[in-house]
Design an enzyme around this catalytic site. Structure first.
Site, mmCIF file in Angstrom:
data_model
loop_
_atom_site.group_PDB
_atom_site.id
_atom_site.type_symbol
_atom_site.label_atom_id
_atom_site.label_comp_id
_atom_site.label_asym_id
_atom_site.label_seq_id
_atom_site.Cartn_x
_atom_site.Cartn_y
_atom_site.Cartn_z
ATOM 1 C CD GLU A 190 -23.248 96.060 44.417
ATOM 2 O OE1 GLU A 190 -22.654 96.670 45.307
ATOM 3 O OE2 GLU A 190 -23.134 96.353 43.190
ATOM 4 C CG HIS B 208 19.018 84.667 60.372
ATOM 5 N ND1 HIS B 208 19.306 85.697 59.508
ATOM 6 C CD2 HIS B 208 19.910 83.661 60.086
ATOM 7 C CE1 HIS B 208 20.334 85.355 58.748
ATOM 8 N NE2 HIS B 208 20.711 84.119 59.071
#
Ligand SMILES: Cc1cc2nc3c(=O)[nH]c(=O)nc-3n(C[C@H](O)[C@H](O)[C@H](O)COP(=O)(O)OP(=O)(O)OC[C@H]3O[C@@H](n4cnc5c(N)ncnc54)[C@H](O)[C@@H]3O)c2cc1C
Length: 466
Positions: free
Chosen positions: A35, A445
């Site tokens: 990297e 709910h």
């Protein structure tokens, strides 16, 4: 140059490369990762994560400004210090990149800092502080993508920004022109507008989010208009010039030309694969005309010992797609049988407000496949108890189901929480769930997720709350 031998060499430590490396280590492979910046890739350093940190600030500004009064919160003397939001986003990126470094250590993966390229179909060379040759049975290329800047655009990173500069720029210009109404352009347009910039978005396609279901794009455009973010569709930019602290953008819509003036321009017209100077051609790795690596269903390139994953392997350019390909590729190399990845089952998300998320076919694609028998169930958030209570009524859930078994083939969501809600549909599609099964699943709910239940009921022709 000294050489070391591994089972697997991974070039690039973004969400594709580092995830592939970890999965390979879990499977007992000796893994090297090369990297040239910090592990984490564009996603953690300059993409998904810092942009979401900025979006959170923008949402907070909007909550105070637009919803405060509703809840009896009158905020006077509110000041906005965007530099602090940038500081926060950089800290978040730093923290998560350190996390990836420690994950690599935890899995005994050897990280070679430096720029890498193929030396042969089974070797990488690393040009870093200590040049190195890494030999491996297999190589995974995961170098990702970079910002696309059209030829002829002047180099002026203070005034003509890509997402890379924008993620470090600590000022909010009085006026901003955003070129491109894809995910990146939309997210930055929202952030800058909420922090006080007068934003104009230009897009050459006839809708925002080209490729998205037009219902979703139109709903987003309506909400942007309410937020006073100007969106000009069918408009292409022809030239950008800088002079006396301003930027002038020549635009054209059909036969009609015009000019936009702003203190900054954000270029968000797409990304290009980082496939150059990696020695791919010499090794025989085939690229498509746009420069993406050509891969098969198992992510193998035209060279049997070399695979390519993530942005380098082509659209959709998404972090979770890169990670899934990383795992898929490594498991394939280890002989673990898996069905091929289905790009239709990868959700796409935009994190401005209202959020947008979709998965599977658009309505037009599904109609082309299933004809007029396609089931479409739509539920607006204006009819959702939770959305009304929280004053987030913009948007809807639209579910598409094929007519034979009523299996879900697409979902398109606009509204608060859309990017979280789409996960339920992704799971439903993996499990080949039907509208009846979603409708038969208990949804708490009051939640925004009830809108999915209601959309499933609507597709079945038995809506309850709309
Ligand atoms: C502003 C922005 C916001 C985004 N938001 C989202 C989002 O919300 N959700 C989402 O899913 N996606 C998002 N994306 C897209 C996402 O960041 C990419 O799809 C993802 O990072 C691709 O992962 P990758 O591993 O393929 O490549 P990258 O993340 O690009 O990683 C590639 C790595 O390879 C390294 N590299 C390249 N060449 C070499 C070389 N020669 N030698 C050594 N190292 C090399 C690079 O330094 C980099 O670290 C966003 C992108 C941008 C720009």
């Amino acid at each position: 140059m000294s050489a070391e031998r591994f089972d697997l060499a991974v070039l690039g430590a973004g969400p594709g490369g580092y995830v592939a490396a970890i999965r390979a280590a879990q499977l007992g492979r000796r893994v090297a990762v090369v990297e040239r910046e910090r592990p984490g890739g564009v996603c953690l350093n300059w993409g998904c994560i810092p942009s979401k940190a900025l979006l959170q600030g923008a949402e907070l500004v909007e909550s105070i400004r637009s919803h405060g009064e509703t809840f009896g919160v009158t905020a006077t003397g509110v000041t906005l210090d965007y530099a602090k939001a940038i500081d926060h986003s950089r800290k978040v990126a730093d923290r998560l990149c350190k996390g990836v470094e420690s994950l690599l250590r935890k899995h005994a993966i050897t990280l070679f800092p430096g720029s890498g390229r193929l030396a042969s179909p089974t070797a990488l060379e690393v040009l870093g502080p200590e040049p190195k040759r890494i030999e491996a049975e297999h190589v995974i290329l995961a170098t990702g993508s970079g910002e696309l800047v059209p030829a002829g655009v002047p180099a002026d990173p203070q005034r003509i920004l890509t997402s890379r500069e924008a993620l470090e720029s600590r000022v909010i210009p009085p006026r901003l022109v955003v070129i491109g109404a894809g995910a990146v352009g939309i997210e930055f347009a929202y952030v800058y507008a909420m922090y006080g910039s007068q934003v104009t978005v230009i897009e050459m396609a006839d809708q925002m989010l080209p490729g998205a279901d037009p219902d979703v794009a139109q709903a987003l455009q309506r909400e942007f208009r309410r937020k006073k973010i100007e969106v000009r569709l069918g408009t292409r930019f022809e030239e950008i010039k800088t002079a006396n602290g301003t930027v002038r953008v020549q635009v054209r819509k059909g036969e009609e030309g015009g000019e936009l003036e702003a203190e900054q321009v954000l270029l968000a017209i797409g990304r290009r694969p980082l496939s150059r100077e990696l020695g791919l051609e010499a090794a025989g790795v085939a690229l498509d005309p746009r420069g993406f690596a050509v891969v098969d269903a198992r992510l193998r390139t035209s060279v049997p010992t070399i695979s390519a994953i993530g942005d380098l392997a082509g659209p959709p350019l998404l972090a979770h797609k890169a990670s899934e390909e990383g795992v898929h590729c490594v498991e394939g190399l280890a002989g673990i049988a898996r069905p091929p990845l289905d790009h239709y089952k990868i959700p796409a998300c935009i994190y401005a407000q209202p959020q947008v998320a979709w998965i599977g076919r658009t309505e037009a694609q599904a109609r082309a496949e299933y004809g007029d028998d396609l089931l479409v169930g739509k539920f607006p958030f204006t009819a959702s108890g939770k959305a009304v209570a929280t004053a987030h009524t913009a948007g809807f859930v639209k579910l598409l189901a094929e007519p034979r078994y009523r299996e879900i083939v697409g979902a398109h969501i606009v509204g608060a929480g859309a990017t979280e809600l789409v996960a339920e549909i992704a799971l439903a599609m993996t499990l080949e769930a039907t509208t009846a099964e979603i409708a038969g699943t208990s949804h708490a709910h009051p939640t925004l997720a009830e809108a999915i239940l209601e959309a499933a009921l609507a597709a079945e022709g038995r809506s309850i709350n709309f």
